[in-house]
Design an enzyme around this catalytic site. Structure first.
Site, PDB file in Angstrom:
ATOM      1  N   ASP A 521       0.854  -1.189   0.000  1.00  0.00           N
ATOM      2  CA  ASP A 521       0.000   0.000   0.000  1.00  0.00           C
ATOM      3  C   ASP A 521       0.886   1.233   0.000  1.00  0.00           C
ATOM      4  O   ASP A 521       2.102   1.132   0.176  1.00  0.00           O
ATOM      5  CB  ASP A 521      -0.915  -0.022   1.230  1.00  0.00           C
ATOM      6  CG  ASP A 521      -0.118  -0.066   2.522  1.00  0.00           C
ATOM      7  OD1 ASP A 521       0.389   0.987   2.935  1.00  0.00           O
ATOM      8  OD2 ASP A 521       0.042  -1.156   3.110  1.00  0.00           O
ATOM      9  N   GLU A 595      21.196 -23.287 -17.723  1.00  0.00           N
ATOM     10  CA  GLU A 595      20.277 -22.462 -16.932  1.00  0.00           C
ATOM     11  C   GLU A 595      20.953 -21.150 -16.526  1.00  0.00           C
ATOM     12  O   GLU A 595      20.346 -20.075 -16.601  1.00  0.00           O
ATOM     13  CB  GLU A 595      19.823 -23.239 -15.693  1.00  0.00           C
ATOM     14  CG  GLU A 595      18.886 -24.389 -16.039  1.00  0.00           C
ATOM     15  CD  GLU A 595      18.619 -25.328 -14.862  1.00  0.00           C
ATOM     16  OE1 GLU A 595      17.566 -25.982 -14.885  1.00  0.00           O
ATOM     17  OE2 GLU A 595      19.469 -25.424 -13.941  1.00  0.00           O
TER      18      GLU A 595
END
Ligand code: GLA
Length: 710
Positions: A521, A595
């Site tokens: 928020d 990877e």
């Protein structure tokens, strides 16, 4: 009041009530008389002193006008802004205009998250009074050039002892009721799902009572006119600078007007104000767009980046973070961490974060929260930090300051610090209780304990977690008579602690976290410019979460990491993580060369693109909640550089389809990575990018755009 984008209009009527007139696209004038009342009024008031019946002036009555400060107890069923009660008299609450002033700048707050860089801001401050109660409401509206919105601030000042039973921060009335509500509901690992529904007569309540802004419902929502989309339609956005339990109400009433209320959750709220005492209420934002959700989000992102979020100067280059949590949880020792750090640096990360498990006796989640001293049996902190720094990385540490495990030294010594009635067998969550942050002694204890670590060791980053919701709370400090103040005072205590630590350590980046994204928020972002978006690291789920989070919050605020989740390859996972603050949540010692190579590529891309991602304009081109695909585009302010990502969800038969770009310069040629020919902005915005061949399950199509030098 107006700026280039919006006008906010209201009048003080002959009864000294503030009647709302208009909020929307900037207008030069306004016919106030066509607008003031929603229906004819027959109501009268009995003047007890003279025995007369009084008709309100101009046909006004409380239940049929658009209002700035809706009353309580005067027949207005749409919902009150403030409700107050005193030892004598009823709880009728009515605030009438008393005075006003206009000043340059933004309102300042002693206790609450507010705003940075006042810039061109102008504030209109109005003092209203409930004369019977001697209670003042200082209301402020602020406008800033370039922001299509209004900041609303409020403060209550008492002259007599008063119990405030509701203290919302925003009331906003719209003259009609044909709107769609868009809000963001969810759960742990399932944050901020985009929910759209038609508003019907009655009251829709949003919010939560968990003590944090919550996974369940984010303190941000929209109302939009029917048919509004990304780039068309009138949209209103509502946001709240508060990290505790909140409530939003959307009421459609008998005259077909719509009232929006937003504030601290009033479910078990009451606050006793003593004479001369002030109570500051959290700020609320009201935003507007007359051309859809996209412009509203972009404008809001600019506002947030300029006035709410600020990174320490050493973080403006947004380092690539690696976090130990999903790599080894609490199972580590110094040797393991050193190997991990070495491998991480070899891969090119810039910030090494040691997550949960380094303090007290903590080897699993049953103990030690509250005991903020290094577990020297497990970690040689000095050695680890020196190694990390010498290898060229920053060093970060995890804390969960607001909690305590019953199995801890702190709890043994100070059971009264827990936010619980120990005679009632309080419920645990993740084996822990919250601490009573209404109690200044608890704040001081936590400040000293954390400060001791931050000053003893050379720490560059703090991950501030919060892993349980409030449940059956009881504050031993406030005791029964002030129990209603628990929500507000605990949140204020949290802000006090955070504000003391962040202002003492301005070079440390504090990242917010609450079991993933359970406290996302604007109050939180004022102190912690970056927030861990979600514990969900499945990249497909993540793209839904990141997509909907972007309605209210800029990409630069979202912690977006890649994990070993196997649903996609590392190239695609990395591309999704680029649209935020990129990081790794895995053990680099367990990666194959292939990877590592895939990850390195997106790390290199992040280094190139992080200023663009941090500052650019976001265009949401395909909504995964509506379509079978996800597509975002970020363009820098000069419109010379961009990054595009399309991810297909379910496999479809190869369909010949285009996605049209937005926000480019029409007459400019752009190179597109992976394409041989450059294309003009006009072509890309009108014809678009052909997605043929990128429609397998979870297949992504990633493009960097660059203006061709003339
Ligand atoms: C929460 C956070 C995780 C991790 C753990 C540690 O769940 O969201 O990222 O820090 O706590 O306990």
């Amino acid at each position: 009041m107006k700026n280039d984008f919006v006008s906010y209009l209201f009048l003080v009527n002959k009864e000294r009530v503030l009647q709302h007139l208009y909020f929307g696209k900037s207008v030069a004038d306004f016919d106030a008389f066509s607008f003031t009342n929603l229906g004819f009024d027959w109501s009268k008031t009995y003047l007890s002193k003279t025995g007369e019946e009084k008709q309100y002036e101009d046909g006004y009555y409380h239940d049929r006008s658009l209002l700035e400060v809706p009353s309580f107890g005067y027949g207005d069923e749409r919902g009150a802004l403030i409700i107050a009660r005193q030892a004598q008299g009823s709880s009728k609450t009515l605030f009438l205009y008393s005075s006003h002033r206009i000043y340059d700048g933004l309102p300042k707050s002693k206790t609450l998250p507010s705003f940075k860089n006042a810039g061109s801001a102008k504030t209109l401050e109005i003092v209203l009074e409930d004369e019977a109660k001697g209670l003042k409401l200082v209301l402020s509206f602020s406008l800033i050039d370039g922001f299509a919105g209004i900041i609303r601030g409020q403060k209550l000042i008492a002259t007599k002892e008063t119990d405030v039973l509701r203290a919302y921060s925003l009331a906003f009335d719209l003259p009609s009721s044909d709107y769609k509500l868009t809000h963001f509901s969810g759960d742990w690992s399932y944050e901020r799902r985009l929910i759209e529904e038609k508003i019907e007569p009655g009251t829709k309540v949003l919010g939560n009572t968990t003590g944090r802004s919550s996974h369940e419902e984010n303190p941000f929502f929209f109302l939009s006119e029917p048919g509004s989309e990304e780039e068309n339609g009138e949209v209103y956005g509502f946001s709240f600078l508060y990290s505790g339990s909140w409530k939003g109400e959307i009421n459609v009433a008998k005259f077909n007007s719509t009232r929006i209320l937003l504030g601290i959750n009033d479910s078990s709220f009451s606050y006793r104000l003593m004479p001369k005492e002030e109570m500051e209420l959290p700020f609320a934002l009201l935003c507007h767009s007359s051309s859809g959700f996209g412009p509203l989000s972009r404008n809001l992102h600019d506002f947030e980046r300029n006035h709410i979020i600020s990174f320490p100067s050493s973080y403006l280059a947004h380092p690539i973070l690696i976090n130990s949590w999903e790599a080894c949880f609490m199972d580590f020792d110094t040797a393991k961490l050193l190997t991990f750090a070495k491998e991480a640096r070899m891969m090119g990360t810039d910030l090494f974060v040691l997550d949960d498990g380094w303090f007290g006796e903590r080897n699993d989640d049953t103990s030690s929260l509250g005991d903020w001293y290094v577990n020297t049996k497990k970690v040689d902190m000095e050695k680890l930090i020196s190694y990390v720094h010498e290898s060229g990385m920053k060093f970060g540490l995890w804390f969960e300051p607001e909690m305590v495990n019953p199995k801890s030294v702190l709890f043994k010594e100070h059971p009264e610090f827990a936010l619980a009635n120990l005679e009632e067998e309080p419920d645990l969550s993740r084996h822990q209780l919250q601490l009573d942050l209404a109690n200044p002694k608890v704040i001081n204890y936590l400040y000293d304990a954390i400060e001791n670590i931050l000053s003893k060791f050379d720490i560059d980053y703090v991950k501030w977690d919060h892993n349980r919701s409030r449940g059956t709370a009881y504050s031993p400090y406030l005791k029964n008579e002030k129990e209603g103040e628990l929500e507000y005072r605990n949140t204020m205590g949290y802000y006090e602690l955070l504000s003391r630590l962040t202002s003492k350590h301005q070079n440390i980046l504090f990242e917010g976290c609450a079991s993933g994204g359970g406290r996302y928020d604007l109050g939180e972002l004022f102190y912690t410019p970056q927030i861990w978006c979600s514990d969900e690291t499945d990249p497909v789920q993540r793209l839904f979460i990141q997509y909907s989070t972007s309605y209210a919050y800029p990409l630069v605020s979202m912690g977006t990491h890649i994990s070993k989740n196997p649903i996609m390859d590392y190239a695609s996972k990395g591309e999704i993580a680029l649209f935020g603050t990129y990081g790794l949540e895995l053990d680099p010692t367990k990666l194959s060369e292939k990877e590592k190579e895939e990850i390195r590529k997106t790390m290199d891309a992040y280094r190139r693109l992080s200023p663009l991602i941090a500052e650019g304009d976001l265009y949401r081109l395909r909504n995964p909640y509506h379509d079978n695909s996800f597509c975002l585009l970020v363009i820098n302010k000069a419109k010379s550089q961009g990054v595009f990502l399309y991810v297909n969800l379910l496999k479809e038969n190869a369909r010949y389809r285009y996605v049209k770009l937005r926000g480019l310069k029409k007459d400019t040629q752009y190179t597109l990575s992976g394409y041989e020919r450059s294309l003009s902005g006009e072509y890309l915005m009108n014809v678009g990018i052909n997605l043929y061949g990128w429609q397998n399950e979870f297949q992504s199509h990633y493009i960097e755009l660059q203006e061709v030098a003339k």
